[in-house]
Design a protein around this motif. Sequence first.
Motif, PDB file in Angstrom:
ATOM      1  N   THR A  75      -8.817  28.712 -12.262  1.00  0.00           N
ATOM      2  CA  THR A  75      -8.412  28.963 -13.493  1.00  0.00           C
ATOM      3  C   THR A  75      -9.260  30.077 -14.134  1.00  0.00           C
ATOM      4  O   THR A  75      -8.836  30.860 -15.264  1.00  0.00           O
ATOM      5  CB  THR A  75      -8.257  27.643 -14.383  1.00  0.00           C
ATOM      6  OG1 THR A  75      -9.750  27.345 -14.513  1.00  0.00           O
ATOM      7  CG2 THR A  75      -7.141  26.830 -13.796  1.00  0.00           C
TER       8      THR A  75
ATOM      9  N   PHE B 185      -8.065  33.895 -14.082  1.00  0.00           N
ATOM     10  CA  PHE B 185      -6.943  34.140 -15.231  1.00  0.00           C
ATOM     11  C   PHE B 185      -7.313  34.361 -16.734  1.00  0.00           C
ATOM     12  O   PHE B 185      -6.752  34.474 -17.478  1.00  0.00           O
ATOM     13  CB  PHE B 185      -5.875  33.197 -15.178  1.00  0.00           C
ATOM     14  CG  PHE B 185      -5.183  33.294 -13.872  1.00  0.00           C
ATOM     15  CD1 PHE B 185      -4.252  34.050 -13.288  1.00  0.00           C
ATOM     16  CD2 PHE B 185      -5.508  32.426 -12.741  1.00  0.00           C
ATOM     17  CE1 PHE B 185      -3.599  34.212 -12.127  1.00  0.00           C
ATOM     18  CE2 PHE B 185      -4.932  32.150 -11.450  1.00  0.00           C
ATOM     19  CZ  PHE B 185      -4.047  33.089 -11.254  1.00  0.00           C
ATOM     20  N   ILE B 186      -8.735  34.225 -16.904  1.00  0.00           N
ATOM     21  CA  ILE B 186      -9.436  34.473 -18.238  1.00  0.00           C
ATOM     22  C   ILE B 186      -9.852  35.674 -18.497  1.00  0.00           C
ATOM     23  O   ILE B 186     -10.637  36.263 -17.547  1.00  0.00           O
ATOM     24  CB  ILE B 186     -10.343  33.177 -18.499  1.00  0.00           C
ATOM     25  CG1 ILE B 186      -9.676  31.620 -18.454  1.00  0.00           C
ATOM     26  CG2 ILE B 186     -10.930  33.324 -19.894  1.00  0.00           C
ATOM     27  CD1 ILE B 186     -10.434  30.640 -18.755  1.00  0.00           C
TER      28      ILE B 186
ATOM     29  N   ALA C 206     -10.626  24.141  -8.841  1.00  0.00           N
ATOM     30  CA  ALA C 206      -9.340  24.361  -9.957  1.00  0.00           C
ATOM     31  C   ALA C 206     -10.288  25.134 -11.097  1.00  0.00           C
ATOM     32  O   ALA C 206      -9.649  26.023 -11.703  1.00  0.00           O
ATOM     33  CB  ALA C 206      -8.925  23.104 -10.552  1.00  0.00           C
ATOM     34  N   THR C 207     -11.646  24.928 -11.354  1.00  0.00           N
ATOM     35  CA  THR C 207     -12.354  25.539 -12.470  1.00  0.00           C
ATOM     36  C   THR C 207     -12.213  27.249 -11.963  1.00  0.00           C
ATOM     37  O   THR C 207     -12.012  28.031 -12.662  1.00  0.00           O
ATOM     38  CB  THR C 207     -13.562  25.131 -12.453  1.00  0.00           C
ATOM     39  OG1 THR C 207     -13.584  23.680 -12.873  1.00  0.00           O
ATOM     40  CG2 THR C 207     -14.444  25.748 -13.454  1.00  0.00           C
TER      41      THR C 207
ATOM     42  N   PHE D 235      -8.521  24.126 -21.482  1.00  0.00           N
ATOM     43  CA  PHE D 235      -8.298  23.313 -20.255  1.00  0.00           C
ATOM     44  C   PHE D 235      -9.157  23.683 -19.213  1.00  0.00           C
ATOM     45  O   PHE D 235      -9.683  22.773 -18.601  1.00  0.00           O
ATOM     46  CB  PHE D 235      -6.657  23.600 -19.744  1.00  0.00           C
ATOM     47  CG  PHE D 235      -6.366  23.130 -18.464  1.00  0.00           C
ATOM     48  CD1 PHE D 235      -6.190  21.884 -18.486  1.00  0.00           C
ATOM     49  CD2 PHE D 235      -6.121  23.901 -17.325  1.00  0.00           C
ATOM     50  CE1 PHE D 235      -5.623  21.176 -17.204  1.00  0.00           C
ATOM     51  CE2 PHE D 235      -5.557  23.568 -16.106  1.00  0.00           C
ATOM     52  CZ  PHE D 235      -5.416  22.127 -16.218  1.00  0.00           C
ATOM     53  N   HIS D 236      -9.543  24.976 -19.019  1.00  0.00           N
ATOM     54  CA  HIS D 236     -10.387  25.562 -17.983  1.00  0.00           C
ATOM     55  C   HIS D 236     -11.744  24.498 -18.225  1.00  0.00           C
ATOM     56  O   HIS D 236     -12.324  24.336 -17.163  1.00  0.00           O
ATOM     57  CB  HIS D 236     -10.409  26.801 -18.106  1.00  0.00           C
ATOM     58  CG  HIS D 236     -11.707  27.471 -17.259  1.00  0.00           C
ATOM     59  ND1 HIS D 236     -11.803  27.679 -16.069  1.00  0.00           N
ATOM     60  CD2 HIS D 236     -12.851  27.791 -17.728  1.00  0.00           C
ATOM     61  CE1 HIS D 236     -12.929  28.206 -15.694  1.00  0.00           C
ATOM     62  NE2 HIS D 236     -13.620  28.454 -16.742  1.00  0.00           N
TER      63      HIS D 236
ATOM     64  N   PHE E 252      -5.396  27.716 -22.783  1.00  0.00           N
ATOM     65  CA  PHE E 252      -5.771  27.575 -21.226  1.00  0.00           C
ATOM     66  C   PHE E 252      -7.181  27.629 -21.190  1.00  0.00           C
ATOM     67  O   PHE E 252      -7.703  27.000 -20.125  1.00  0.00           O
ATOM     68  CB  PHE E 252      -5.154  28.894 -20.614  1.00  0.00           C
ATOM     69  CG  PHE E 252      -5.330  29.243 -19.379  1.00  0.00           C
ATOM     70  CD1 PHE E 252      -4.440  28.443 -18.468  1.00  0.00           C
ATOM     71  CD2 PHE E 252      -6.393  29.990 -18.557  1.00  0.00           C
ATOM     72  CE1 PHE E 252      -4.768  28.478 -17.043  1.00  0.00           C
ATOM     73  CE2 PHE E 252      -6.405  30.062 -17.377  1.00  0.00           C
ATOM     74  CZ  PHE E 252      -5.691  29.344 -16.575  1.00  0.00           C
TER      75      PHE E 252
END
Length: 169
Positions: free
Chosen positions: A52, A55-56, A48-49, A10-11, A7
């Motif tokens: 996302t 959620f990190i 989107a960055t 991806f981020h 993830f």
Amino acid sequence: MLNLSSFGAFHTLIALVAVACGIVALVRHGTLGTRTGSGLAYVLLTVATSVTGLFIFRHGGFGPPHALAIMTLVALAIGFGAERRAGRSGPAAYVAALAYLITLFFHLIPGLTETGTRLPLGSPAFTGPEDPMLKLCVGIGFAVYLVGAAWQVARLRHARQTPLGAPIS
């Protein structure tokens, strides 16, 4: 190898493509925003960055990176709202240009932090988020933002003085 989850990778990929689109938009069009393909891609990928990134939790719970993601989303919302109100010039055009531009600076902060605390492998450039050299690099990035902001303001002032239909440099 870089201690990135799938993830997280991806981020990071989304963020790198967003920054590339932002640079293309600035070089080609002189501004960021949703009225050009590269600018629209920048805005959408930056959203989107930011989403996302919320959620990190590499360092535990909610922290400065999450606050930065929220600030980025707020700046994008302000830029988008102002862009919708702005014509070729006027106060809303300045707000839109500066709001979108600050988000490019916001990309720099986690980019430097995460890259510099992981690379080079075995001997990272920075010891952590509080490393004085990292803070200096972020400060230099902010100075570059200020120069870019001044350029954006000058470009928009010039556009206000240009007759309608004339090309804007």
